[in-house]
Design a protein around this motif. Structure first.
Motif, short mmCIF file in Angstrom:
data_model
loop_
_atom_site.label_atom_id
_atom_site.label_comp_id
_atom_site.label_asym_id
_atom_site.label_seq_id
_atom_site.Cartn_x
_atom_site.Cartn_y
_atom_site.Cartn_z
N PRO B 66 145.33 121.32 80.58
CA PRO B 66 146.71 121.26 80.12
C PRO B 66 147.73 121.50 81.24
CG PRO B 66 145.40 122.50 78.56
CD PRO B 66 144.51 122.20 79.73
N ASN B 67 148.82 120.76 81.18
CA ASN B 67 149.94 120.95 82.10
C ASN B 67 149.59 120.78 83.57
OD1 ASN B 67 151.94 121.59 80.03
ND2 ASN B 67 150.73 123.45 79.72
N TRP B 79 149.82 115.46 82.17
CA TRP B 79 149.34 115.93 80.86
C TRP B 79 150.54 116.34 80.01
CZ3 TRP B 79 149.58 120.09 77.60
CH2 TRP B 79 148.55 120.24 76.64
N LEU B 80 150.64 115.79 78.80
CA LEU B 80 151.75 116.16 77.91
C LEU B 80 151.28 117.02 76.76
CD1 LEU B 80 153.56 112.70 77.54
CD2 LEU B 80 154.12 114.56 79.11
N ALA B 81 150.12 116.70 76.22
CA ALA B 81 149.59 117.37 75.03
C ALA B 81 148.12 116.95 74.95
CB ALA B 81 150.35 116.91 73.78
N ARG B 84 147.52 113.19 74.96
CA ARG B 84 148.76 112.50 75.31
C ARG B 84 149.05 112.67 76.80
NH1 ARG B 84 147.86 111.52 70.78
NH2 ARG B 84 149.21 111.49 68.96
N PRO B 137 163.17 128.67 80.16
CA PRO B 137 162.40 129.89 79.93
C PRO B 137 161.02 129.91 80.60
CG PRO B 137 162.26 128.48 78.00
CD PRO B 137 163.18 127.79 78.97
N LEU B 138 160.64 128.83 81.28
CA LEU B 138 159.31 128.82 81.94
C LEU B 138 159.27 129.81 83.08
CD1 LEU B 138 158.47 125.04 82.52
CD2 LEU B 138 157.31 126.59 80.96
N ALA B 151 155.05 120.69 83.02
CA ALA B 151 155.26 121.47 81.80
C ALA B 151 156.44 120.88 81.04
CB ALA B 151 155.52 122.93 82.13
N GLN B 152 156.30 120.88 79.73
CA GLN B 152 157.44 120.52 78.89
C GLN B 152 158.08 121.80 78.39
OE1 GLN B 152 156.34 116.72 76.38
NE2 GLN B 152 154.54 117.99 76.76
N SER B 153 159.40 121.83 78.39
CA SER B 153 160.11 123.03 77.97
C SER B 153 161.55 122.65 77.64
CB SER B 153 160.05 124.08 79.09
OG SER B 153 160.59 125.30 78.64
N LEU B 154 162.42 123.63 77.72
CA LEU B 154 163.83 123.40 77.44
C LEU B 154 164.65 123.79 78.67
CD1 LEU B 154 163.89 125.24 74.00
CD2 LEU B 154 164.09 122.77 74.29
N ASN B 159 165.22 119.22 75.60
CA ASN B 159 163.81 119.04 75.92
C ASN B 159 163.65 118.35 77.27
OD1 ASN B 159 163.91 119.09 72.81
ND2 ASN B 159 161.76 119.41 73.33
#
Lengths: 88, 202
Positions: B66-67, B79-81, B84, B137-138, B151-154, B159
């Motif tokens: 992951p990530n 890697w997204l998910a 995915r 917030p990562l 990494a996906q985050s905000l 997003n």
């Protein structure tokens, strides 16, 4: 702010997640014959336990997966975090 | 078939290279550059059945951890998910890559060209991670978010997908419709470090 351990992404900030509610609620086994009372309970009525609770969380801003978290509702301690079983 | 219309950057109206914000003794702490013309293909399916077709089409594998990213910012898979990925290429035209991926994986998965749906900004400089940390917030310390990770985050409630290209450079992917919002946030938040906007890449 809690740190929630996603089974895939690891510990992430709570703002990345959406709460999915009690993970143990069971849909009426036979929807056709379930009474209004049973449907009402399934849709609306939830326990409000003090202590460990199995919950669904959704990693909305991350990998977009639902998973199961066992969380203490008093201390917010997270006791377990596991993927949901595959639906076949 | 008619030639597809030329792609236009979501930042075209506001993009203005130059140096902005605080004057710092070591020069601007942040550099920004839009990466234009990137090919992005979203891939869905199981790694075990897709990997061979992807390797045939792109020359690299799909990351399972992951990530993480296999390949680099010129050509790679993010890697997204679970099941995915985002395939990125700075070398190959989007329609061609989508077609080759689709042919490679057959009916085992889905390859979708999303090139025109993302705005990509390369963030560099000594304060690149400090800038992102203002809205994200990562854990962005190189120890936690090392080169080759994504990494996906905000960021500022939007997003985003981040790719740590190396210790000092991060590529930021955001939905095109949020491109301008993100650009305004980035340029505003970078002012305190001094910010140089370079010519767009690609």
């Amino acid at each position: 702010m809690m740190l929630i351990p996603c089974p895939w992404c690891g510990e992430r900030a709570q703002v990345e997640f959406a709460y999915g509610g009690d993970a143990t609620v069971k849909r009426p086994a036979d929807p056709a014959s379930a009474s209004d009372r049973e449907w009402h309970d399934y849709v609306f009525v939830r326990d409000n336990p003090k202590g460990p609770l199995d919950e669904l969380w959704y990693h909305a801003a991350g990998c977009r997966r639902y998973f199961r978290v066992r969380r203490d509702t008093v201390t917010h301690a997270i006791l377990a975090s596991t993927p949901l079983p595959e639906i076949t | 078939m008619a030639k597809p219309a030329e792609r236009r950057s979501a930042l075209a109206e506001v993009y203005s290279p130059g140096t902005y914000g605080a004057a710092t003794p070591d020069g601007p702490g942040v550099t920004l550059a839009e990466r234009r013309g990137l090919t992005l293909v979203h891939l869905a399916g199981e790694a075990a059945t897709l990997n061979e077709g992807v390797r045939k089409a792109t020359g690299h594998d799909l990351p399972i951890t992951p990530n993480t990213v296999i390949g680099d910012d010129r050509g790679g898979a993010l890697w997204l998910a679970p099941d995915r990925w985002l395939i990125v290429s700075a070398r190959e035209e989007s329609e061609r890559l989508e077609r080759r991926l689709a042919a490679g994986i057959g009916s085992a998965g889905a390859a979708t060209d999303v090139s025109s749906g993302r705005t990509v900004v390369r963030i560099g400089g000594a304060n690149a991670r400090d800038l992102l940390a203002k809205g994200c917030p990562l854990d962005l310390h190189p120890r936690a978010f090392a080169a080759g990770h994504c990494a996906q985050s905000l960021i500022a409630q939007v997003n985003v997908l981040l790719h740590a290209v190396d210790e000092s450079r991060v590529d930021l992917y955001v939905a095109r419709g949020f491109g301008l919002t993100m650009w305004e946030w980035l340029t505003d938040a970078a002012a305190e470090f001094g910010c140089r906007i370079n010519a767009p890449e690609g």
